[in-house]
Design an enzyme around this catalytic site. Structure first.
Site, PDB file in Angstrom:
ATOM      1  N   GLY A   1       9.279  -5.216  -1.507  1.00 13.72           N
ATOM      2  CA  GLY A   1       8.645  -4.652  -0.315  1.00 13.72           C
ATOM      3  C   GLY A   1       9.419  -3.489   0.269  1.00 13.72           C
ATOM      4  O   GLY A   1      10.227  -2.868  -0.413  1.00 13.72           O
TER       5      GLY A   1
ATOM      6  N   LEU B   1       2.242  -5.898  -6.231  1.00 13.64           N
ATOM      7  CA  LEU B   1       3.345  -5.022  -5.827  1.00 13.64           C
ATOM      8  C   LEU B   1       4.713  -5.629  -6.189  1.00 13.64           C
ATOM      9  O   LEU B   1       5.003  -6.761  -5.838  1.00 13.64           O
ATOM     10  CB  LEU B   1       3.261  -4.795  -4.316  1.00 13.64           C
ATOM     11  N   ASP B   2       5.514  -4.855  -6.851  1.00 12.68           N
ATOM     12  CA  ASP B   2       6.902  -5.235  -7.155  1.00 12.68           C
ATOM     13  C   ASP B   2       7.003  -6.485  -8.031  1.00 12.68           C
ATOM     14  O   ASP B   2       8.054  -7.118  -8.091  1.00 12.68           O
ATOM     15  CB  ASP B   2       7.724  -5.460  -5.872  1.00 12.68           C
ATOM     16  N   GLU B   3       5.917  -6.852  -8.693  1.00 11.13           N
ATOM     17  CA  GLU B   3       5.966  -8.064  -9.505  1.00 11.13           C
ATOM     18  C   GLU B   3       5.714  -7.799 -10.975  1.00 11.13           C
ATOM     19  O   GLU B   3       5.592  -8.729 -11.767  1.00 11.13           O
ATOM     20  CB  GLU B   3       4.960  -9.106  -8.969  1.00 11.13           C
TER      21      GLU B   3
END
Lengths: 287, 287, 287, 287
Positions: free
Chosen positions: B204, B230-232
């Site tokens: 995040g 997101l970000d995964e």
């Protein structure tokens, strides 16, 4: 990941050549071997090929004691140098140690924990100090003094002790004596040493003092096979730690101890899992 | 080491099975291909096999445009998923960037130095600031504002620009907008992002502030493929740097910049050399 | 470097203010103390000042048992919170351990080697397994089972054992039970835990499995003080090791063991040398 | 963290002595200076004291151009060697470069980003290649060939260019010529070099080749001040990266580039922030 059932491990080195992987993998497959690991490396500059193959013994069609006869038709024409190991054949390890005890503690703990497929057969020291530490693990300890003028006789006794104990390889766990040629030749590429510097920097005696005097910002440790040239054998593993002007020589010694024991233990791990090939004074480590 | 003559690169994934290496290596050998690199990996827990094979095109008996027809009899029964690349086919890269400029500088320098077998086709930014930096490299710069309420239209324009430029993959070089599903789906596993933390820690926004607040002693950066979460996405590369209480958030930002650009550049290197396989949201990187 | 003669160690924290270093250093100098180490840190964002001063006791004009009376006129108006320690006062340490034994081995070895100015007073475990390992070092071992439904009573017994042994601080050497509030409050900021991940990533149970599932390229270990919130106490030290897709969960566990023991030992080193200040759930470590 | 208002920075070195910190801090406090950073270090083995103090100029009672007169009564009797800097006085930097361009790119990018309180005054090269890269940043580029037989004249011209440009310090950004004594003496401890090995290992030419031949498992880079002895000046910063047998010399060169530029940039950062003291061919870096 360690295989749960016994495996064969084949290490090969040969001139690089067309079809070599296909030939090797085909040989195992043709005899119904299930390959669980295959690592290969081509040194393009040297036109040299190296591989490590591991396959399950269950179902493999070649009796291992006749492997040479089966493999020779393939290996001969291709000029393959090879070694065969079994994962269920535990190696026998000797440890040589002097006064510094941190690597010895670490090896004893790992041995007792069953971390390696190897048995610690005996500990030999040129000092009597660590007998208690070794013997409370139920392991034999031999004090073999190394008088300045009579190293040859001491080494003869050490070699005899190791041979008697059926030792496969030797670990110098901060053993502060230089080994003579007879000892080195008795265990070629089977003596692991930990040197307390980032070789080739600070070879020789008192490396932490030398590192401090030079003002380096990082210190290291190096595990290598022992050859007849001091601190010049093939490097197996190295690691480092950041330091600053704030660390005096005593601090480097203290911080270095942790490096030394970890680096040495990694080298032992790869050695006992037959993951190291040596050529041209360098190592191929299939880690 | 980069081969001097053109090569073919084959990436394969399939269920692990007896004889798979022999079959693959045998196929190349049978068509007179000289393998210069073979990396394979068996995920024992998943019973999955992965390999990357690279062989010289010179002398190889299969025309690459008919490779599928030749390879299918082998691949079909073994349920092999595969991709074929040529080392002499330069990829076309797009860079998306916002205000932070250090990754852009680094990519422009590497591109101009010929570090990658790839061409920087264009740079797109939601801010106009870096036009001069890009254009003095002789590269096209497109300012595509991304208004808060109208991201979809901006993305449509971005996608059009990228498609028009024949882009193969996209690098988010500290691009601070979250990509919508349409964009992600247009370049599946072909969008590389650099996140300025050691994921999954501090996903995040404002990860350096979060890292400082948590009092970590190490900060990191993570390059990953972008997925819709997101970000995964699957992690390609990570690296870290040691910090202490002395570093405020500003210092973390400053130190992190070096991490970010290096980590991102390693991911790009592996991507353009076709060294990455993705499965189960993880990567196999044959580095 | 360890001083050869006894020293006093003063840790201070206060609002940042003009002249604070001059006042502190002046106080020691005025009483004829020879400062051998002075570390200070200003957290500009918090306007907070922290310092650690160490000076030789020989010649120091203030009897330490009256230090408070002498120091109060300086400390009071400046709202200085402070702690005073003597380098010749050895701390008493307790170790709590479960089945994993590598950190215990390492602590026993370091203790026996005299690496720390601290004495290992006793080892407590919820399993009986490691009695022999501990007792052969001549140290007391207590087996205190922790039944699922009756942790409070077990903790009461643990606390009683530790108090009876005059323990100054507690090391959780891979102790797999969550401590209740009563235990934590009995040793505030004096319980060190080693968590086998790079916190805050992978807090909670089975971090290596979680790290593997997420496909990280680096794994870590974290030493922290235990607070009532699991895995959320102030971080003292972290370190990491690079891994790849080749490492299965078993490998991460194995590689992580070395990280854990080294990271924990560094935290213990700083704790017993009074080098750690805690504020706002972060640590200032004057390493 | 960078202070928002101008500061004075005082670097001191002197024999260790009782009360030295109190005297220094007291001096600043007596003149109403607000200390925002104080780092000190005692080299116990050498009985030497080093400190860096930074305080806000606003409100400080001593005009900096008269600092010596005010400070001398304190410094003289204590044999204090000192240097005073102002944070708002931007240093002027020259870059010398040969064919390798990665460090130059990195410095140009950082300079343009305003990462340092320093101005890049000019770039000098013994090759004409990088003129375009430099000039598009709006910076002067000078091609000064260094003929094998006539280095002295070339250096005279270089020195003249640097002096004319009012250069404070010089960065050798992979400049492949050995500097003569006249050049070194013109900028004592103000020439920073990046050597592409972990010094003292692999000093001299072709360090990556030498590292490969020795089979090291880690390669490094070293930033140091240039003295008249090649590669033997005081080390400012070092960093390393892990390699394996798989990396050929070309790979080491490639991986090393990233190390080199990062390590050099850290050294520049500390130099321009006046955080480095040199003594006995070592550095104290108050990082």
């Amino acid at each position: 990941m360690a295989p749960s059932s016994p495996t064969a491990i084949l290490l090969v080195a040969c001139p690089d050549q067309r079809g070599i992987v296909a030939a090797l993998a085909g040989f195992i497959a043709a005899h119904n071997g299930n390959i669980i690991a295959l690592d290969q490396y081509v040194d393009a500059a040297e036109s040299a090929f190296f591989a490590r193959m591991e396959w399950e013994l269950a179902g493999f069609g070649v009796p291992l004691d006749q492997f040479a006869a089966y493999f020779q038709p393939l290996a001969g024409p291709r000029r393959i140098a090879w070694r065969l190991h079994r994962s269920d054949q535990r190696l026998r390890m000797a440890v040589l140690v002097s006064k510094q005890v941190h690597c010895l503690y670490d090896i004893l703990a790992r041995g007792e924990s069953g971390e390696w497929p190897a048995d610690l057969a005996l500990v030999v020291s040129n000092h009597p100090d660590h007998r208690g530490i070794v013997e409370r693990h139920g392991l034999p300890f031999h004090h073999v003094p190394v008088p300045a003028g009579d190293k040859a006789q001491a080494e003869a006794r050490q070699i005899a002790l190791l041979k008697e104990a059926g030792v496969d390889f030797v670990v110098l766990a901060r053993y502060m004596q230089i080994l003579g040629p007879a000892f080195v030749q008795a265990f070629p590429m089977r003596i692991l040493n930990i040197h307390h510097s980032f070789l080739p920097a600070f070879a020789g005696a008192r490396p932490y003092q030398a590192a401090h005097d030079r003002g380096v910002k990082i210190v290291g440790a190096t595990a290598h096979y022992v050859t007849e040239k001091l601190d010049e054998g093939p490097i197996i593993e190295q690691d480092v730690i950041r330091v600053s002007h704030r660390q005096g020589v005593d601090d480097l010694v203290r911080l270095g101890r942790d490096l030394e024991k970890i680096v040495l233990s990694r080298a032992i791990y790869w050695h006992v899992h037959h993951r190291i090939l040596v050529y041209k004074n360098r190592t191929v480590v299939f880690s």
